[in-house]
Design an enzyme around this catalytic site. Structure first.
Site, short mmCIF file in Angstrom:
data_model
loop_
_atom_site.label_atom_id
_atom_site.label_comp_id
_atom_site.label_asym_id
_atom_site.label_seq_id
_atom_site.Cartn_x
_atom_site.Cartn_y
_atom_site.Cartn_z
N CYS A 15 -36.08 -62.00 154.99
CA CYS A 15 -34.96 -61.47 155.77
C CYS A 15 -33.67 -62.09 155.27
CB CYS A 15 -35.16 -61.75 157.25
SG CYS A 15 -35.41 -63.48 157.66
N HIS A 45 -35.95 -74.45 153.72
CA HIS A 45 -35.29 -73.21 153.29
C HIS A 45 -33.92 -73.53 152.71
CE1 HIS A 45 -33.68 -69.26 153.15
NE2 HIS A 45 -33.41 -69.07 154.42
N CYS A 62 -29.70 -65.27 152.47
CA CYS A 62 -30.96 -65.99 152.21
C CYS A 62 -31.74 -65.41 151.03
CB CYS A 62 -31.85 -65.98 153.45
SG CYS A 62 -31.14 -66.87 154.85
#
Length: 385
Positions: A371, A341, A89
């Site tokens: 994260c 996202h 991510c």
């Protein structure tokens, strides 16, 4: 001492899964922001020395070094190379770090950083064989590794499981998470309605605004959802949205600023990345933020605005508890629960929003963290010029 400046930053609106950007090839999503980036900056595209892009699940249309493909699809000079980065991510936040480090080292003067992801076309986990198992509780890249099993046993390796562990460890109730999630939608809708994202976004076809924020959501609707894991606290409403999008930034040295007549908008003040428990996975922004503040001598009160990726509500709420940060300075325009996202693009997207919001509010320091798979977290601190 060398400096790395952010000269320009732009992103697409974020599309919902199977929404307005679903049919757009990832290379064309990336090309849209790259063309706009170069046009708005006024820099000579031929002077760019590298294009560093983040992307996760680099298969199918995202394979073959998508950074290079995006640049070429944008019609930009062939002599400019590109490289694709995967830190899960945090991929495009790491792309920003690599670009800034190249400038800070003096080895390059003008570098593009960014990321792209079309999750409608390439589902999350596709590259590791988990696309048909959304929770990712078994199999995947860890299966069969004797070293991994010797160290971590057969405990589930899943972002959903990690989010549940965080909610339990920091005693975050489902009700508290739902209130936070509702607030994220509210902040995002306010930002859309007030035009706060207008300067940072470039339309893609008929998609002109972020598709994720929900005007019809409520605590009652959230309370009616079933947990993602039986007996757990997490629901879809407390999770980031599956999304499509791209973002890009132009990093420049002092020499490049002078030679090309560029206007710096922010200075990169700090770059770092830290790791911790890969099973809990999503709590690394807590020690990573502590590390960054210790390295810089700043305190959390010195930070005017924070963008921390809302992978799940407990990630942000646990970070707030541990850092003591003022919630009114955190994700002020909503986060991934509302805005989405798009994995490999999110890091660059968050920095684009952070830069523009610092300029809108007159803030000095902005901190970004998120994260990442494997129990990692990048931290970037920028100072508005």
């Amino acid at each position: 001492m060398a400096e790395a400046y952010i000269v320009e930053a732009v992103r697409t609106p974020v599309g919902r899964r199977n929404g307005g950007l679903a049919a757009v090839h990832p290379a064309d999503l990336g090309a849209r922001v790259l063309r706009t980036l170069m046009e708005r900056s006024g820099a000579d595209p031929a002077a760019v020395e590298d294009v560093v892009f983040g992307c996760v699940d680099t298969v199918g249309p995202q394979a073959g070094d998508i950074a290079r493909t995006c640049w070429l699809a944008a019609g930009l000079p062939e002599e400019v190379p590109g490289v694709t980065v995967d830190r899960q991510c945090g991929s495009s936040q790491q792309a920003l770090h690599f670009a800034a480090q190249a400038v800070l080292s003096g080895t390059q003067d003008l570098v593009v950083a960014g990321g792209v992801q079309n999750m409608s076309t390439v589902p999350i986990g596709f590259a590791s064989g988990r696309a048909t198992e959304p929770l990712g509780l078994t199999g995947g890249p860890f299966a069969g590794s004797q070293g991994w099993r010797a160290r971590y046993g057969d405990r589930p390796v899943s972002q959903f499981h990690g989010a549940e562990l965080i909610a339990r460890k920091w005693d975050i109730t489902r009700e508290a998470m739902e209130e936070y999630a509702l607030g994220s939608h509210g902040r995002a809708l306010r930002a859309v309605d007030e035009g706060r994202f207008d300067r940072e976004t470039v339309p893609v076809g008929e998609v002109t605004v972020d598709e994720g924020p929900r005007r019809d959501t409520s605590l009652e609707k959230m309370a009616a959802l079933k947990p993602l894991i039986e007996g757990g606290r997490l629901t879809a409403a407390l999770s980031s949205q599956v999304s499509d999008g791209a973002a890009a930034l132009l990093l420049a040295s002092e020499r490049a600023v002078r030679v090309h007549g560029l206007t710096p908008r922010a200075r990169v003040h700090h770059l770092s990345v830290r790791g911790e428990d890969p099973i809990r996975m999503l709590s690394a922004p807590i020690p990573a933020t502590a590390h960054a503040l210790a390295k810089t001598g700043l305190t959390i009160d010195d930070i005017d605005l924070v963008e921390i990726n809302e992978a799940f509500a407990p990630v942000v709420l646990a970070w707030l508890k541990e850092t003591g940060a003022d919630p009114d300075r955190v994700n002020v325009n909503g986060g991934a629960i509302a805005l989405g996202h798009p994995l490999g693009a999110t890091g660059a997207k968050l920095m684009t929003t952070l830069l523009h919001e610092l300029e809108r509010t007159g803030g000095r320091y902005g901190l970004q963290t998120m994260c990442e798979g494997g129990g990692q977290a990048n931290v970037t601190i920028v100072e508005r010029m």
